[in-house]
Design a protein around this motif. Structure first.
Motif, short mmCIF file in Angstrom:
data_model
loop_
_atom_site.label_atom_id
_atom_site.label_comp_id
_atom_site.label_asym_id
_atom_site.label_seq_id
_atom_site.Cartn_x
_atom_site.Cartn_y
_atom_site.Cartn_z
N ALA A 193 0.83 -1.21 0.00
CA ALA A 193 0.00 0.00 0.00
C ALA A 193 0.86 1.25 0.00
O ALA A 193 0.54 2.24 -0.67
N ASP A 194 1.98 1.20 0.73
CA ASP A 194 2.87 2.36 0.83
C ASP A 194 3.60 2.62 -0.49
O ASP A 194 4.16 3.70 -0.69
N LYS A 195 3.59 1.68 -1.40
CA LYS A 195 4.19 1.88 -2.72
C LYS A 195 3.13 2.25 -3.76
O LYS A 195 3.25 3.24 -4.46
N VAL A 196 2.07 1.44 -3.83
CA VAL A 196 1.11 1.61 -4.93
C VAL A 196 0.23 2.84 -4.76
O VAL A 196 -0.34 3.33 -5.73
N TRP A 197 0.15 3.42 -3.56
CA TRP A 197 -0.67 4.63 -3.38
C TRP A 197 -0.20 5.73 -4.33
O TRP A 197 -0.99 6.55 -4.76
N LYS A 198 1.11 5.71 -4.66
CA LYS A 198 1.67 6.71 -5.57
C LYS A 198 2.03 6.10 -6.92
O LYS A 198 2.84 6.64 -7.67
N ALA A 199 1.45 4.93 -7.21
CA ALA A 199 1.63 4.22 -8.48
C ALA A 199 3.03 3.64 -8.66
O ALA A 199 3.47 3.41 -9.78
N LYS A 200 3.72 3.40 -7.56
CA LYS A 200 5.04 2.76 -7.66
C LYS A 200 4.86 1.25 -7.57
O LYS A 200 4.19 0.75 -6.67
N ARG A 201 5.44 0.55 -8.52
CA ARG A 201 5.37 -0.90 -8.55
C ARG A 201 6.74 -1.45 -8.19
O ARG A 201 7.76 -0.98 -8.70
N VAL A 202 6.77 -2.45 -7.31
CA VAL A 202 8.02 -3.03 -6.82
C VAL A 202 7.93 -4.54 -7.02
O VAL A 202 7.21 -5.23 -6.30
N ALA A 203 8.67 -5.04 -8.00
CA ALA A 203 8.54 -6.44 -8.43
C ALA A 203 8.79 -7.44 -7.31
O ALA A 203 8.00 -8.38 -7.14
N ASP A 204 9.86 -7.27 -6.53
CA ASP A 204 10.15 -8.29 -5.51
C ASP A 204 9.08 -8.31 -4.42
O ASP A 204 8.71 -9.37 -3.91
N LEU A 205 8.53 -7.16 -4.07
CA LEU A 205 7.45 -7.10 -3.10
C LEU A 205 6.20 -7.77 -3.65
O LEU A 205 5.55 -8.57 -2.97
#
Length: 195
Positions: free
Chosen positions: A135-147
């Motif tokens: 949630a702390d990444k995607v709220w700003k549209a950041k995608r993190v593959a390993d997560l």
């Protein structure tokens, strides 16, 4: 002590975001959280609520402590009251500081841990911790593959589905959530870093 007028506005403004849990508001008031931090926590909490709803609908066999995850999303950056420079720049000093602040206020480790764990994840992380981090990444549209891979693996084990099947639907949900990032970023940016 009540929040400053601008922080209170960030807490209550009708911005199409869910309200923070009452038990998460108390430490924000106690610590006089800055308006931008309150706005950020509302945005991340709202995304965490949507992720939790999605997991419950699509992977009902995946057990997780919803209350803890939502509290964690609502307080994960609380350490930034001590490190306000990290509200507008990089830094990780807020992570242990936030955990200590919550524990010093009697918050159980089950809830306080997210302040310390939200910026790092491993295969040993709980599903709750992974959801708060996501949630702390995607709220700003950041995608993190390993997560996303860790979340996918956890949900695949719980549901008995193939990881690729889980990822296809998770990817769609994350795209949907990311599509609201501009509105959430505008909401956060409309509030000052200081009261």
């Amino acid at each position: 002590m009540p929040l400053s007028p601008r922080a209170h506005q960030a807490l209550t403004e009708d911005a199409d975001l869910r309200p923070l849990p009452a038990e998460a508001v108390a430490p924000l008031e106690d610590l006089q959280a800055p308006p931008r931090l309150v706005a950020h926590l509302r945005a991340v909490h709202d995304v965490a609520c949507q992720l939790a709803d999605w997991v419950s609908r699509h992977h009902p066999a995946a057990t997780f402590d919803r209350e803890a995850a939502l509290y964690g999303a609502a307080t994960h950056d609380i350490g930034k009251v001590l490190h306000p420079e990290e509200l507008s720049g990089p830094g990780s000093q807020h992570e242990p500081a936030g955990h200590e602040l919550l524990r010093a206020r009697g918050v159980d480790e089950r809830l306080a841990r997210f302040a310390r764990t939200h910026a790092s994840w491993t295969p040993a992380s709980s599903l709750e911790e992974l959801l708060v981090s996501l949630a702390d990444k995607v709220w700003k549209a950041k995608r993190v593959a390993d997560l996303e891979q860790l979340v996918t693996a956890r949900l695949a084990v719980a549901s008995g589905q193939e990881p690729w099947e889980v990822f296809m639907t998770l990817d769609d949900e994350l795209d949907r959530l990311a599509s609201g990032a501009d509105a959430r970023l505008a909401f956060q940016s409309s509030y000052p870093v200081t009261p």
